[in-house]
Design a protein around this motif. Structure first.
Motif, PDB file in Angstrom:
ATOM      1  N   ASP A 110      24.553 141.356  36.580  1.00 11.74           N
ATOM      2  CA  ASP A 110      25.279 140.188  36.079  1.00 11.74           C
ATOM      3  C   ASP A 110      26.244 139.631  37.116  1.00 11.74           C
ATOM      4  O   ASP A 110      26.264 138.435  37.396  1.00 11.74           O
ATOM      5  N   THR A 111      27.056 140.541  37.648  1.00 11.70           N
ATOM      6  CA  THR A 111      28.061 140.168  38.640  1.00 11.70           C
ATOM      7  C   THR A 111      27.422 139.451  39.824  1.00 11.70           C
ATOM      8  O   THR A 111      27.955 138.471  40.339  1.00 11.70           O
ATOM      9  N   LEU A 112      26.258 139.948  40.255  1.00  7.84           N
ATOM     10  CA  LEU A 112      25.628 139.390  41.447  1.00  7.84           C
ATOM     11  C   LEU A 112      25.174 137.949  41.227  1.00  7.84           C
ATOM     12  O   LEU A 112      25.020 137.201  42.185  1.00  7.84           O
ATOM     13  N   ASN A 113      24.998 137.557  39.969  1.00 15.82           N
ATOM     14  CA  ASN A 113      24.568 136.188  39.694  1.00 15.82           C
ATOM     15  C   ASN A 113      25.722 135.233  39.440  1.00 15.82           C
ATOM     16  O   ASN A 113      25.512 134.039  39.279  1.00 15.82           O
ATOM     17  N   LYS A 114      26.936 135.765  39.383  1.00 14.63           N
ATOM     18  CA  LYS A 114      28.077 134.899  39.065  1.00 14.63           C
ATOM     19  C   LYS A 114      28.580 134.166  40.306  1.00 14.63           C
ATOM     20  O   LYS A 114      28.371 134.602  41.430  1.00 14.63           O
ATOM     21  N   GLU A 115      29.325 133.081  40.027  1.00 17.75           N
ATOM     22  CA  GLU A 115      29.851 132.282  41.125  1.00 17.75           C
ATOM     23  C   GLU A 115      31.124 132.921  41.699  1.00 17.75           C
ATOM     24  O   GLU A 115      31.992 133.354  40.942  1.00 17.75           O
ATOM     25  N   GLN A 116      31.204 132.966  43.031  1.00 18.88           N
ATOM     26  CA  GLN A 116      32.391 133.557  43.666  1.00 18.88           C
ATOM     27  C   GLN A 116      33.518 132.546  43.743  1.00 18.88           C
ATOM     28  O   GLN A 116      33.283 131.374  44.040  1.00 18.88           O
ATOM     29  N   LYS A 117      34.738 132.987  43.461  1.00 18.79           N
ATOM     30  CA  LYS A 117      35.889 132.106  43.599  1.00 18.79           C
ATOM     31  C   LYS A 117      37.013 132.857  44.300  1.00 18.79           C
ATOM     32  O   LYS A 117      37.535 133.819  43.769  1.00 18.79           O
ATOM     33  N   ALA A 118      37.362 132.386  45.505  1.00 20.18           N
ATOM     34  CA  ALA A 118      38.476 133.004  46.212  1.00 20.18           C
ATOM     35  C   ALA A 118      39.274 131.906  46.895  1.00 20.18           C
ATOM     36  O   ALA A 118      38.742 130.842  47.209  1.00 20.18           O
ATOM     37  N   THR A 119      40.562 132.153  47.070  1.00 15.89           N
ATOM     38  CA  THR A 119      41.401 131.224  47.816  1.00 15.89           C
ATOM     39  C   THR A 119      41.496 131.755  49.237  1.00 15.89           C
ATOM     40  O   THR A 119      41.864 132.912  49.443  1.00 15.89           O
ATOM     41  N   GLY A 146      37.711 135.774  37.815  1.00 13.21           N
ATOM     42  CA  GLY A 146      38.520 134.634  37.388  1.00 13.21           C
ATOM     43  C   GLY A 146      39.579 135.080  36.389  1.00 13.21           C
ATOM     44  O   GLY A 146      40.019 136.233  36.417  1.00 13.21           O
ATOM     45  N   ASP A 147      39.973 134.166  35.477  1.00 14.21           N
ATOM     46  CA  ASP A 147      41.032 134.432  34.483  1.00 14.21           C
ATOM     47  C   ASP A 147      42.301 134.971  35.155  1.00 14.21           C
ATOM     48  O   ASP A 147      42.833 134.308  36.025  1.00 14.21           O
ATOM     49  N   ASN A 148      42.729 136.180  34.792  1.00 12.34           N
ATOM     50  CA  ASN A 148      43.987 136.712  35.345  1.00 12.34           C
ATOM     51  C   ASN A 148      43.801 137.414  36.694  1.00 12.34           C
ATOM     52  O   ASN A 148      44.717 138.032  37.211  1.00 12.34           O
ATOM     53  N   ILE A 149      42.594 137.345  37.254  1.00 13.55           N
ATOM     54  CA  ILE A 149      42.322 138.019  38.533  1.00 13.55           C
ATOM     55  C   ILE A 149      42.248 136.973  39.651  1.00 13.55           C
ATOM     56  O   ILE A 149      41.396 136.079  39.619  1.00 13.55           O
ATOM     57  N   HIS A 150      43.142 137.059  40.620  1.00 18.67           N
ATOM     58  CA  HIS A 150      43.194 136.089  41.714  1.00 18.67           C
ATOM     59  C   HIS A 150      42.748 136.761  43.013  1.00 18.67           C
ATOM     60  O   HIS A 150      43.393 137.703  43.461  1.00 18.67           O
ATOM     61  N   ALA A 151      41.665 136.263  43.591  1.00 22.31           N
ATOM     62  CA  ALA A 151      41.172 136.857  44.834  1.00 22.31           C
ATOM     63  C   ALA A 151      41.608 136.008  46.024  1.00 22.31           C
ATOM     64  O   ALA A 151      41.408 134.795  46.040  1.00 22.31           O
ATOM     65  N   LEU A 152      42.225 136.658  47.003  1.00 23.66           N
ATOM     66  CA  LEU A 152      42.663 135.952  48.207  1.00 23.66           C
ATOM     67  C   LEU A 152      41.880 136.481  49.405  1.00 23.66           C
ATOM     68  O   LEU A 152      41.947 137.664  49.739  1.00 23.66           O
TER      69      LEU A 152
END
Ligand SMILES: *Cc1c(COP(=O)(O)O)cnc(C)c1O
Length: 436
Positions: free
Chosen positions: A406-415, A176-182
């Motif tokens: 930690d990463t594996l438990n986080k919520e994924q956000k992609a457009t 998230g934050d300044n990282i945008h995943a498409l």
């Protein structure tokens, strides 16, 4: 230090510009005008020098005066703030573990250094920079992690929907934050094609400051020299080691050759390749024939036309005879890779990932011919990144390292993005407008 383009059609430039541009305007790769020569006494004394001081000394001449000393010392220190241990596999083969960084692959080192340099240049120029990267898996994660919360920089990552591993997708989409995943509805080539089109789009390039974070950038390539020095620091023998480097785009091994040219004692380099064997064939025949990439289980090395090979040619003044004295190459099949992962785990209680196994095979072959030598395999990724391949071979589950738990438990956000250039363009224009 100035850099020239290997296509010879662009003006020379400094580290700052070479980093911001990535590639020279004529499409060539940048190469330093001189290779620094390190003090011999200093090299003999490596064991008594801190890792931070070594890394600073190695990179300083390449950076020149584009970054002040205190700032560069901080960048170097943040780049290498995780262990890079040398572990014994058997009496003549050691493993340099490059996978203890945040995304568990050696690309963390180059990505962390480059992101911090670019962040510094963006703040100095008080312009927001947008970094665009297409990824087939590993690069995107390292770049995302390296740039996360770096002030003045936005990162846009394009990845092919359904074609990256689940661990890799988590690493791309949970910052998230300044990282945008498409998430692009297409394959890796579609992603790469769209990224390339952006750089030729006059409207976009006039509205925003765009750069790419691929491996040809000098700020990603050159810091990879650091760990060859760290390996020597930990090397228990008087004789110089042979390095076996799992190779795809040949950036890593090319950095090792730069370190050697600067005076690091190395007996020999082996480019360890999977079925993608263009360089193996070149060393046999003197003919360089690019191929279509062949898919393998060591997929980060599935490259049919390695972009950094031209830099290796330059190191040897395009004399293949000189090159062959220092560099050889080996090719390994998937079956052999799997057999070795199993065998080394059973016999030596050391778990290789598929890339490291290709490196082990190459070194093992070499040592059969030169039994008095000893060598180091660069272990470029943690086996957990390839658990689908590795776990069935050893019949055990691999414990999940803290770095990614930690990463594996986080919520994924992609457009989700249609595979259409106009859709990507509107997305980027939105970023451009929000930065005004
Ligand atoms: C990128 C990568 C390689 C290949 O490195 P190059 O510098 O492109 O030769 C090898 N192993 C792993 C795990 C990688 O991610």
């Amino acid at each position: 230090m100035n850099y020239y383009s290997l296509n010879q059609q662009s003006p020379i430039t400094d580290f700052r510009n070479a980093t911001i541009l990535g590639q020279a305007p004529d499409g060539g790769l940048y190469f330093p005008e001189t290779v620094p020569v390190l003090n011999r006494e200093w090299i003999r004394n490596l064991k008594n020098i801190s890792r931070e001081a070594i890394a600073y000394e190695v990179i300083r001449p390449y950076v020149g005066d584009t970054i002040p000393e205190d700032k560069l010392r901080t960048i170097v220190q943040e780049t290498i703030d995780f262990p890079i241990p040398l572990k014994k596999i058997n009496d003549s083969i050691y493993s340099l573990e490059l996978f203890h960084g945040p995304t568990l692959a050696f690309k963390d080192i180059g990505a962390r250094f480059m992101s911090r340099c670019l962040g510094y240049f963006a703040r100095e120029g008080s312009r927001r920079v947008t970094v665009l990267v297409a990824t087939s898996g590993d690069t995107g994660g390292a770049v995302a992690s390296g740039f996360h919360n770096v002030e003045g920089v936005d990162v846009v990552i394009l990845y092919p929907s359904g074609k990256v591993s689940s661990v890799q997708e988590k690493q791309l989409t949970t910052f998230g934050d300044n990282i945008h995943a498409l998430e692009v509805e297409g394959n890796f080539d579609d992603c790469q094609k769209m990224v390339k089109q952006v750089f030729t789009d006059k409207e976009l390039t006039s509205k925003m400051f765009l750069t790419s974070a691929n491996s040809i950038n000098v700020a990603r390539w050159l810091p990879q020299q650091f760990y060859y020095f760290f390996a020597l620091q930990q090397w228990p023998f008087a004789e110089a080691p042979v390095f076996s480097v799992p190779s795809g785009n040949f950036g890593n091994i090319c950095a090792g050759l730069m370190a050697w040219k600067s005076g690091l004692p190395v007996k020999h380099f082996i480019a360890a390749c999977n079925a993608n064997d263009v360089v193996v064939k070149f060393l046999e025949t003197d003919h360089y024939t690019p191929q279509k990439a062949v898919p393998t289980i060591s997929n980060a090395m599935d490259v049919g036309n390695p972009s950094n090979f031209i830099r290796i040619l330059e190191i040897f003044n395009r004399q293949s005879g000189e090159m062959k004295k220092v560099l050889s190459a080996n090719t390994t099949t998937d079956d052999r890779t799997k057999a070795l992962i199993k065998e080394v785990y059973k016999k030596n209680h050391y778990l290789l990932d598929p890339h490291g196994a290709v490196g082990f095979d190459a070194l093992d072959h070499y040592l059969q011919k030169y039994p008095n030598d000893k060598g180091i395999v660069l272990e470029t990724a943690h086996p957990i990144k390839f658990l689908d391949v590795v776990e069935p071979l050893i019949g055990e589950n691999i414990p999940i390292p803290a770095a990614i738990a930690d990463t594996l438990n986080k919520e994924q956000k992609a457009t989700v993005l249609k595979n259409e250039y106009s859709v990507l363009k509107s997305y980027l224009l939105k970023i451009a407008n929000s930065n005004l």
